[in-house]
Motif scaffolding. Structure first.
Motif, PDB file in Angstrom:
ATOM      1  N   PRO A   1      48.152 -80.458  79.092  1.00 59.76           N
ATOM      2  CA  PRO A   1      49.613 -80.443  79.110  1.00 59.76           C
ATOM      3  C   PRO A   1      50.167 -80.791  77.731  1.00 59.76           C
ATOM      4  O   PRO A   1      49.452 -81.359  76.890  1.00 59.76           O
ATOM      5  N   PRO A   2      51.428 -80.476  77.465  1.00 58.58           N
ATOM      6  CA  PRO A   2      52.037 -80.833  76.179  1.00 58.58           C
ATOM      7  C   PRO A   2      51.862 -82.321  75.883  1.00 58.58           C
ATOM      8  O   PRO A   2      51.813 -83.158  76.790  1.00 58.58           O
ATOM      9  N   GLU A   3      51.787 -82.648  74.599  1.00 58.91           N
ATOM     10  CA  GLU A   3      51.493 -84.021  74.191  1.00 58.91           C
ATOM     11  C   GLU A   3      52.464 -85.038  74.794  1.00 58.91           C
ATOM     12  O   GLU A   3      52.051 -86.100  75.260  1.00 58.91           O
ATOM     13  N   ARG A   4      53.750 -84.735  74.748  1.00 60.85           N
ATOM     14  CA  ARG A   4      54.722 -85.699  75.249  1.00 60.85           C
ATOM     15  C   ARG A   4      54.492 -85.966  76.734  1.00 60.85           C
ATOM     16  O   ARG A   4      54.522 -87.106  77.198  1.00 60.85           O
ATOM     17  N   GLN A   5      54.236 -84.890  77.496  1.00 61.28           N
ATOM     18  CA  GLN A   5      54.004 -85.029  78.926  1.00 61.28           C
ATOM     19  C   GLN A   5      52.726 -85.823  79.200  1.00 61.28           C
ATOM     20  O   GLN A   5      52.691 -86.700  80.076  1.00 61.28           O
ATOM     21  N   LEU A   6      51.698 -85.516  78.434  1.00 58.80           N
ATOM     22  CA  LEU A   6      50.416 -86.196  78.639  1.00 58.80           C
ATOM     23  C   LEU A   6      50.521 -87.677  78.252  1.00 58.80           C
ATOM     24  O   LEU A   6      50.006 -88.556  78.962  1.00 58.80           O
ATOM     25  N   ALA A   7      51.192 -87.946  77.139  1.00 55.93           N
ATOM     26  CA  ALA A   7      51.365 -89.332  76.699  1.00 55.93           C
ATOM     27  C   ALA A   7      52.134 -90.140  77.737  1.00 55.93           C
ATOM     28  O   ALA A   7      51.764 -91.272  78.068  1.00 55.93           O
ATOM     29  N   ASP A   8      53.196 -89.549  78.282  1.00 51.69           N
ATOM     30  CA  ASP A   8      53.971 -90.234  79.320  1.00 51.69           C
ATOM     31  C   ASP A   8      53.115 -90.478  80.559  1.00 51.69           C
ATOM     32  O   ASP A   8      53.196 -91.535  81.193  1.00 51.69           O
ATOM     33  N   GLY A   9      52.283 -89.479  80.906  1.00 43.91           N
ATOM     34  CA  GLY A   9      51.445 -89.618  82.094  1.00 43.91           C
ATOM     35  C   GLY A   9      50.435 -90.744  81.977  1.00 43.91           C
ATOM     36  O   GLY A   9      50.118 -91.417  82.966  1.00 43.91           O
TER      37      GLY A   9
ATOM     38  N   GLU B   1      39.361 -78.931  71.356  1.00 45.88           N
ATOM     39  CA  GLU B   1      39.676 -78.212  70.123  1.00 45.88           C
ATOM     40  C   GLU B   1      41.186 -78.021  70.066  1.00 45.88           C
ATOM     41  O   GLU B   1      41.824 -77.713  71.074  1.00 45.88           O
ATOM     42  N   THR B   2      41.736 -78.282  68.905  1.00 46.71           N
ATOM     43  CA  THR B   2      43.184 -78.214  68.730  1.00 46.71           C
ATOM     44  C   THR B   2      43.540 -77.050  67.815  1.00 46.71           C
ATOM     45  O   THR B   2      42.949 -76.899  66.737  1.00 46.71           O
ATOM     46  N   ARG B   3      44.484 -76.248  68.265  1.00 52.54           N
ATOM     47  CA  ARG B   3      44.964 -75.113  67.461  1.00 52.54           C
ATOM     48  C   ARG B   3      46.441 -75.316  67.169  1.00 52.54           C
ATOM     49  O   ARG B   3      47.245 -75.479  68.093  1.00 52.54           O
ATOM     50  N   HIS B   4      46.761 -75.333  65.903  1.00 48.54           N
ATOM     51  CA  HIS B   4      48.139 -75.579  65.486  1.00 48.54           C
ATOM     52  C   HIS B   4      49.072 -74.516  66.077  1.00 48.54           C
ATOM     53  O   HIS B   4      48.831 -73.322  65.966  1.00 48.54           O
ATOM     54  N   GLY B   5      50.106 -74.989  66.730  1.00 49.32           N
ATOM     55  CA  GLY B   5      51.084 -74.081  67.305  1.00 49.32           C
ATOM     56  C   GLY B   5      50.696 -73.514  68.655  1.00 49.32           C
ATOM     57  O   GLY B   5      51.488 -72.810  69.287  1.00 49.32           O
ATOM     58  N   VAL B   6      49.473 -73.806  69.091  1.00 48.18           N
ATOM     59  CA  VAL B   6      49.005 -73.279  70.379  1.00 48.18           C
ATOM     60  C   VAL B   6      48.807 -74.410  71.381  1.00 48.18           C
ATOM     61  O   VAL B   6      49.296 -74.350  72.512  1.00 48.18           O
TER      62      VAL B   6
END
Length: 228
Positions: A33-41, A63-68
């Motif tokens: 999930p998006p970082e903000r959502q995951l961090a809140d979770g 693996e992290t892809r910029h913008g993806v």
């Protein structure tokens, strides 16, 4: 007495994320999930989340892809043996598969060592196996035994065997304390391992392979009993 390191919030989050990945809550190939959502979770800051992500990227799970976004890596298809300690920590079921590889690789290493060991390496192996019999307790015997196997790997003249030996030992470090069964008696441990060194020192490839297979099978049985 050495002070144990304190677990940080990044350590805890890394462990939670790793567990969620390995149990399939975040399946291989899926995007988190998006970082903000995951961090809140998880109840953490995005900065903490990024630090945990960095560790899991290094471990080969993400693996992290910029913008993806951040995707769970298919570690069984793309990962390396360096993941094994983490996988064993997650599930000791991996130990049986590690021991299967240990048997085949260990027998091959003994055979190669018998064919290629130098006089200096044969003498080193004699010293190392003597150290097994002189070790003071189960932990020390176990560590001395490991050094014999490192010596056998070096005696093959093939550095890949050395790295494979290190990898296999590192793989079961998380449960090493439960695998001390074959090493509680120093004299018995030495007697069990000495035929391997004798055959290697004699340059007898077939005998070295047989002795290694017998040693690895016997110690595996005892260690697996300790785990159960």
């Amino acid at each position: 007495m050495e002070t144990l390191p304190r677990e940080t919030i990044v350590d805890v989050l890394e462990g939670r994320l790793r567990e969620d990945i390995l149990t399939g809550r975040h399946p291989a190939g899926s995007y988190l999930p998006p970082e903000r959502q995951l961090a809140d979770g998880y109840g953490v800051t995005r900065t903490t989340l990024k630090h945990a992500f960095g560790r899991l990227v290094q471990a080969g799970l993400l693996e992290t892809r910029h913008g993806v976004g951040t995707r769970v890596r298919d570690y069984l298809r793309l990962g390396g043996a360096d993941l094994l300690p983490m996988l064993v920590r997650h599930s000791p079921d991996w130990i049986g598969e590690i021991f299967e590889v240990r048997r085949s690789i260990g027998a091959l290493i003994a055979e190669r060592a018998a064919a290629r060991a130098t006089d200096r390496q044969r003498a080193e192996l004699r010293r190392l196996v003597e150290a097994v019999g002189e070790a003071e307790n189960g932990d020390a015997v176990q560590l001395a035994d490991i050094e014999v196997h490192r010596g056998l790997a070096r005696a093959t003249g093939n550095r890949v065997y050395v790295l494979l030996t290190n990898t296999l030992f590192n793989a079961y470090l998380p449960v090493r304390a439960a695998l001390r069964g074959p090493f509680t008696d120093a004299a018995v441990a030495r007697a069990r391992l000495e035929p391997v060194v004798d055959a290697v020192a004699a340059g007898d490839r077939a005998a070295a392979r047989r002795a290694a297979e017998e040693y690895l099978t016997a110690t595996e049985r005892i260690m697996m009993e300790g785990l159960t």
